[in-house]
Scaffold this motif. Structure first.
Motif, PDB file in Angstrom:
ATOM      1  N   UNK A 328       0.782  -1.233   0.000  1.00 60.42           N
ATOM      2  CA  UNK A 328       0.000   0.000   0.000  1.00 60.42           C
ATOM      3  C   UNK A 328       0.817   1.288   0.000  1.00 60.42           C
ATOM      4  N   UNK A 329       2.137   1.229   0.210  1.00 63.25           N
ATOM      5  CA  UNK A 329       2.898   2.464   0.387  1.00 63.25           C
ATOM      6  C   UNK A 329       2.830   3.371  -0.843  1.00 63.25           C
ATOM      7  N   UNK A 330       3.028   2.808  -2.052  1.00 60.34           N
ATOM      8  CA  UNK A 330       2.988   3.636  -3.262  1.00 60.34           C
ATOM      9  C   UNK A 330       1.608   4.259  -3.450  1.00 60.34           C
ATOM     10  N   UNK A 331       0.562   3.496  -3.179  1.00 58.71           N
ATOM     11  CA  UNK A 331      -0.799   4.008  -3.351  1.00 58.71           C
ATOM     12  C   UNK A 331      -1.105   5.118  -2.351  1.00 58.71           C
ATOM     13  N   UNK A 332      -0.663   4.941  -1.109  1.00 55.00           N
ATOM     14  CA  UNK A 332      -0.900   5.959  -0.086  1.00 55.00           C
ATOM     15  C   UNK A 332      -0.209   7.265  -0.465  1.00 55.00           C
ATOM     16  N   UNK A 333       1.035   7.178  -0.932  1.00 60.06           N
ATOM     17  CA  UNK A 333       1.790   8.381  -1.264  1.00 60.06           C
ATOM     18  C   UNK A 333       1.222   9.112  -2.472  1.00 60.06           C
ATOM     19  N   UNK A 334       0.419   8.420  -3.288  1.00 63.86           N
ATOM     20  CA  UNK A 334      -0.137   9.051  -4.487  1.00 63.86           C
ATOM     21  C   UNK A 334      -1.453   9.780  -4.217  1.00 63.86           C
ATOM     22  N   UNK A 335      -2.012   9.618  -3.021  1.00 65.16           N
ATOM     23  CA  UNK A 335      -3.320  10.201  -2.736  1.00 65.16           C
ATOM     24  C   UNK A 335      -3.232  11.723  -2.576  1.00 65.16           C
ATOM     25  N   UNK A 336      -4.265  12.394  -3.041  1.00 65.23           N
ATOM     26  CA  UNK A 336      -4.278  13.853  -3.004  1.00 65.23           C
ATOM     27  C   UNK A 336      -4.225  14.391  -1.580  1.00 65.23           C
ATOM     28  N   UNK A 337      -4.854  13.683  -0.648  1.00 60.97           N
ATOM     29  CA  UNK A 337      -4.981  14.191   0.711  1.00 60.97           C
ATOM     30  C   UNK A 337      -3.633  14.339   1.415  1.00 60.97           C
ATOM     31  N   UNK A 365       8.247   3.602   2.439  1.00 61.73           N
ATOM     32  CA  UNK A 365       7.472   2.826   3.405  1.00 61.73           C
ATOM     33  C   UNK A 365       7.352   3.576   4.729  1.00 61.73           C
ATOM     34  N   UNK A 366       8.434   4.256   5.124  1.00 61.11           N
ATOM     35  CA  UNK A 366       8.396   5.050   6.350  1.00 61.11           C
ATOM     36  C   UNK A 366       7.370   6.172   6.240  1.00 61.11           C
ATOM     37  N   UNK A 367       7.398   6.884   5.109  1.00 60.13           N
ATOM     38  CA  UNK A 367       6.448   7.980   4.904  1.00 60.13           C
ATOM     39  C   UNK A 367       5.016   7.468   4.880  1.00 60.13           C
ATOM     40  N   UNK A 368       4.773   6.351   4.177  1.00 62.68           N
ATOM     41  CA  UNK A 368       3.422   5.789   4.110  1.00 62.68           C
ATOM     42  C   UNK A 368       2.921   5.423   5.500  1.00 62.68           C
ATOM     43  N   UNK A 369       3.800   4.856   6.316  1.00 62.02           N
ATOM     44  CA  UNK A 369       3.438   4.506   7.694  1.00 62.02           C
ATOM     45  C   UNK A 369       3.010   5.744   8.472  1.00 62.02           C
TER      46      UNK A 369
END
Length: 461
Positions: A328-337, A365-369
């Motif tokens: 999920x890390x790449x997907x989370x980082x791509x979100x507009x929010x 991965x750290x940022x997504x977390x």
């Protein structure tokens, strides 16, 4: 990939056994943007071997398909509500990601190349007999397993995609309009047949336990990355019932062993297992956390915290957390929010300073977390204190210099006191989720959606 430098493109080629192309790519200064802009004629000029041309074009094509699917996912997320954090929930985000993965399947799945005799029969539009049906199903099952990267558990949508592809290519197989259900049933039965004799595949074992098989039997833990060297963990042993005097002996031994630098981890596991009843009773009776940790100091060790979680839930929290962040890390980082979040801005600044794939993956991965609470509109101060002092009593992470690979620090705090030092973001996230369960601490409402999302993935709900 669009922002890759020439060096990053060359590293990407080496990882895909295309190292022979590196000198030419350097000479022509092919960056990530240039790589994605290559057409057939350019590839033929740049790459001499036909095999390399085919592999390179296939890799570029697959990346563009995935990028197209991700962009459509992001548009869905951005247009779902003008205030995305308030509108989205763990279930909604999971459904977005599930639709994205299904989109990848739909756009990339193609029927396998059947054997010659099967192709002849299908070309003649003859309904196959029983033995020929089995051959078709066997090839479909093997092909699906390849698409699933070895998994033997397709979901219903994936079965539907494969059977629809078969019936669209060969409509005469849809006998009296009932063909879809018959072929889908046969395909599912084939997967069951293949799974039946397998005893050492982690996913097969997990699902057998989940659906009632091997009930009451014990099996070894699988979080090998997180346990001390040489230690074999029996995660589902039956607890031993002991009288008070014998229990005191075990507790005294655990307290003494904790003070040693060289510990007998196998014996620690055994004694933690036989003392679990008194420990769970203390936690259930809301004994002070300090008293619990005084008697059972090994709960301060991440390895034992994860093991306690597994004794309670039969789930490997560390392994699950690795899977969550990788998926999920790449997907989370791509979100507009999260686009203008300070954590994301800090990440982008640090990504420019490194080219190594492992370091870039670790940073993302750290940022997504750390961004998870912002994705769900939760209070991030109840999740992690980044370069700040811990101020909450519930389990929370303390994170210092998250994107500095040489000086980053992660720690788990409970009741404003440090419980454990942690190696990285994966271990930190696993320890945070485990702490709420192990110490039976109610989840604060302002972080509830984030933890519910994580638990839904950990417990495969």
């Amino acid at each position: 990939m669009e922002n890759w430098s020439v060096d990053q493109v060359c590293n990407w080629l080496r990882q895909r056994n295309l190292g022979e192309l590196v000198p030419k790519f350097r000479e022509e200064e092919v960056s990530g943007a240039a790589l994605l802009a290559l057409n057939d004629r350019m590839v033929q000029q740049l790459v001499k071997k036909i095999g390399h041309q085919a592999v390179l074009m296939d890799l570029i094509h697959k990346y563009q398909q995935q990028k197209s699917g991700l962009e459509s996912l992001t548009r869905c997320c951005e247009t779902a509500s003008p205030k995305f954090p308030e509108a989205i929930s763990g279930k909604n985000l999971k459904s977005f990601f599930a639709r994205y993965k299904t989109l990848q399947w739909t756009s990339s799945y193609a029927l396998p190349d059947f054997p010659y005799d099967v192709k002849c029969l299908l070309a003649e539009k003859k309904c196959p007999d029983h033995s020929m049906r089995i051959r078709i199903i066997e090839f479909l099952q093997a092909d699906m397993t390849k698409y699933l990267e070895g998994s033997l558990y397709p979901n219903s949508q994936q079965y539907n995609i494969v059977v629809n592809a078969l019936l669209q290519a060969y409509p005469f197989l849809d006998e009296d309009g009932n063909g879809f259900l018959l072929w889908k049933r046969a395909l599912k039965d084939r997967f069951k047949y293949v799974r039946r004799p397998i005893e050492d595949d982690e996913q097969v074992l997990r699902n057998k336990c989940k659906f009632g098989h091997r009930r009451g039997q014990s099996r070894k833990s699988s979080f090998a990355e997180n346990k001390p060297d040489g230690v074999q963990v029996q995660a589902e042993e039956e607890p031993v019932h002991l009288e008070g005097g014998a229990m005191d002996v075990h507790i005294k031994w655990l307290k003494q062993e904790y003070m040693k630098t060289q510990r007998n981890w196998k014996e620690v596991d055994n004694r933690m297992n036989v003392t679990i009843e008194v420990r769970r009773k203390m936690i259930g009776d809301k004994a002070p956390l300090k008293e619990i940790l005084r008697l059972f100091p090994f709960l301060r060790c991440p390895y034992q915290l994860f093991r306690e979680f597994q004794l309670l839930t039969h789930m490997d929290i560390y392994k699950k957390t690795v899977e969550i962040l990788e998926v999920y890390s790449e997907n989370i980082l791509s979100l507009y929010v999260v686009r203008n979040n300070p954590i994301n801005i800090m990440l982008q600044e640090n990504l420019k300073r490194h080219t190594e794939e492992d370091i870039l993956k670790y940073m993302k991965m750290t940022a997504a977390c750390l961004l998870l609470p912002d994705v769900f509109g939760d209070d991030s101060s109840l999740f992690a204190a980044v370069n700040e002092e811990v101020k909450v009593v519930t389990p929370v992470l303390e994170v210092k210099n998250p994107f500095n690979v040489n000086s980053c620090e992660f720690a788990l705090y409970v009741e404003r006191e440090e419980l454990a030092q942690l190696d990285d973001c994966t271990m930190a996230l696993a320890a945070l989720v485990a702490a709420f369960h192990v110490f039976d601490i109610p989840c604060p409402k302002r972080i509830h959606r984030t933890l519910s999302f994580l638990e839904s993935l950990v417990f495969e709900v």
